[in-house]
Design a protein around this motif. Structure first.
Motif, PDB file in Angstrom:
ATOM      1  N   ILE A   1       0.859  -1.182   0.000  1.00 43.17           N
ATOM      2  CA  ILE A   1       0.000   0.000   0.000  1.00 43.17           C
ATOM      3  C   ILE A   1       0.897   1.235   0.000  1.00 43.17           C
ATOM      4  O   ILE A   1       1.709   1.403   0.915  1.00 43.17           O
ATOM      5  CB  ILE A   1      -0.934   0.043   1.228  1.00 43.17           C
ATOM      6  CG1 ILE A   1      -1.779  -1.227   1.309  1.00 43.17           C
ATOM      7  CG2 ILE A   1      -1.829   1.275   1.181  1.00 43.17           C
ATOM      8  CD1 ILE A   1      -2.657  -1.313   2.553  1.00 43.17           C
TER       9      ILE A   1
ATOM     10  N   ASP B   1       2.471   4.940   0.550  1.00 45.69           N
ATOM     11  CA  ASP B   1       2.294   5.961   1.580  1.00 45.69           C
ATOM     12  C   ASP B   1       2.531   7.365   1.036  1.00 45.69           C
ATOM     13  O   ASP B   1       2.291   8.351   1.728  1.00 45.69           O
ATOM     14  CB  ASP B   1       3.207   5.696   2.782  1.00 45.69           C
ATOM     15  CG  ASP B   1       4.685   5.611   2.411  1.00 45.69           C
ATOM     16  OD1 ASP B   1       5.073   6.157   1.355  1.00 45.69           O
ATOM     17  OD2 ASP B   1       5.451   4.990   3.171  1.00 45.69           O
TER      18      ASP B   1
ATOM     19  N   THR C   1      -5.339   4.299  -1.950  1.00 45.12           N
ATOM     20  CA  THR C   1      -4.819   3.195  -1.137  1.00 45.12           C
ATOM     21  C   THR C   1      -5.650   1.920  -1.268  1.00 45.12           C
ATOM     22  O   THR C   1      -5.384   0.940  -0.578  1.00 45.12           O
ATOM     23  CB  THR C   1      -4.774   3.603   0.344  1.00 45.12           C
ATOM     24  OG1 THR C   1      -6.101   3.958   0.779  1.00 45.12           O
ATOM     25  CG2 THR C   1      -3.845   4.784   0.558  1.00 45.12           C
TER      26      THR C   1
END
Length: 338
Positions: free
Chosen positions: A89, A91, A122
């Protein structure tokens, strides 16, 4: 109705994603496709076939070389830099774009930046089996398109993960490869004929819109929840650009839209836009999250509406590829899809 399906979708099975400031259970789960295929088989909707393998070339007609290569190696590269093995995922997101060319003003070669260079949110969580499942989903859509080209009146590509939020070089909204876009481009390349993409998912097909925004073939039509995810796309003012001006049609509908209003708007856009376009083939991004009980939708359609949606689509009277997109009310998903 020919149905194309593969068990490989099960290889993509994220457990969580980041939403509303917390980790939530990932709603785009294998049981979605299983619910639909079980209903299809139980009611003997049609013959179920495994997909053929058309390779990466049709995918690269839609998605960039860099993006395809990224998805192929994203998980292993994520592990190499110490990422959580349960989920890749991003950032940090590459939002500094030149509005004229839609490219990064300054690209980063830093290994930690890669994930955020190829996603816009995300929700497109990548796990070990994501590329394999997304690749197979495209092969399912291509097999359906090939059979429709070969004379079938309709074929259902039971794709998972979905694809209509995926842009040329961006994943997002549970989507990685845009199967509907690949199938449409495949039919255009193979026949030179006009194709219409009709997106009936609750969420706007921003990826499909972006891919074809400056083209007059295919015609892209989307009915979706006004102002809802993906938030920044889907207004009526987005009509295409250049030679594509007038060939991008958005029909945003208010939260709470019921059967009558939805079907009325669908009929109007079919009669006013899709039929006059006179396409040779129709590709339907079949989202079932318009159902009133869907946990991520906002309309109030009952199960009865889906029969009527199918009946209206049939009035276009062209060979049709149905490509599975969203729909997260798992217990009702099978019957609604059937």
């Amino acid at each position: 109705m020919l149905v194309i399906y593969s068990e490989k979708h099960k290889e993509h099975n994220p457990k969580f994603y980041f939403a509303l400031g917390r980790m939530e259970n990932f709603p785009e789960m294998p049981s979605r496709a299983e619910s639909v295929i079980n209903a299809v088989r139980k009611r003997e909707v049609g013959k179920v076939l495994q997909p053929n393998d058309y390779g990466l070339d049709p995918i690269k007609r839609i998605h960039s070389e860099q993006y395809v290569e990224y998805l192929q190696h994203a998980y292993e590269n994520w592990i190499k830099i110490g990422g959580n093995p349960e989920a890749c995922i991003p950032d940090t997101f590459a939002i500094n774009l030149d509005p004229q060319v839609k490219q990064l003003v300054t690209e980063s070669k830093n290994k930690y930046a890669q994930a955020g260079s190829f996603a816009f949110d995300t929700a497109a969580v990548i796990t070990k089996g994501t590329f394999s499942a997304a690749y197979e989903a495209v092969q399912i859509a291509l097999t359906a398109a090939e059979n429709v080209f070969g004379g079938m009146n309709a074929a259902f590509a039971l794709c998972r993960p979905p694809g209509h939020h995926s842009e040329t070089s961006l994943a997002g909204g549970f989507c990685y490869f845009n199967s509907a876009a690949v199938a449409a481009q495949y039919l255009i390349d193979k026949t030179g004929e006009k194709v219409t993409i009709l997106d009936v998912d609750y969420h706007h097909g921003n990826g499909t819109q972006s891919i074809f925004y400056e083209k007059r073939n295919p015609l892209f039509v989307s009915l979706h929840g006004k102002g809802d995810y993906p938030y920044f796309w889907g207004s009526e003012q987005e009509e295409g650009k250049g030679e594509g001006l007038g060939f991008n049609v958005n029909v945003p509908l208010p939260v709470g839209t019921n059967n009558e209003d939805y079907l009325d708007n669908l009929k109007k856009v079919i009669d006013s836009k899709i039929v006059p376009y006179q396409s040779r083939y129709l590709v339907v991004s079949l989202g079932l999250d318009t159902f009133g009980g869907d946990p991520v939708g906002g309309f109030s359609l009952t199960s009865d509406a889906f029969y009527e949606i199918g009946r209206l689509i049939a009035t276009v009277k062209v060979p049709t590829v149905f490509v599975m997109e969203g729909g997260y009310a798992v217990s009702e998903l099978g019957d609604n899809g059937r």
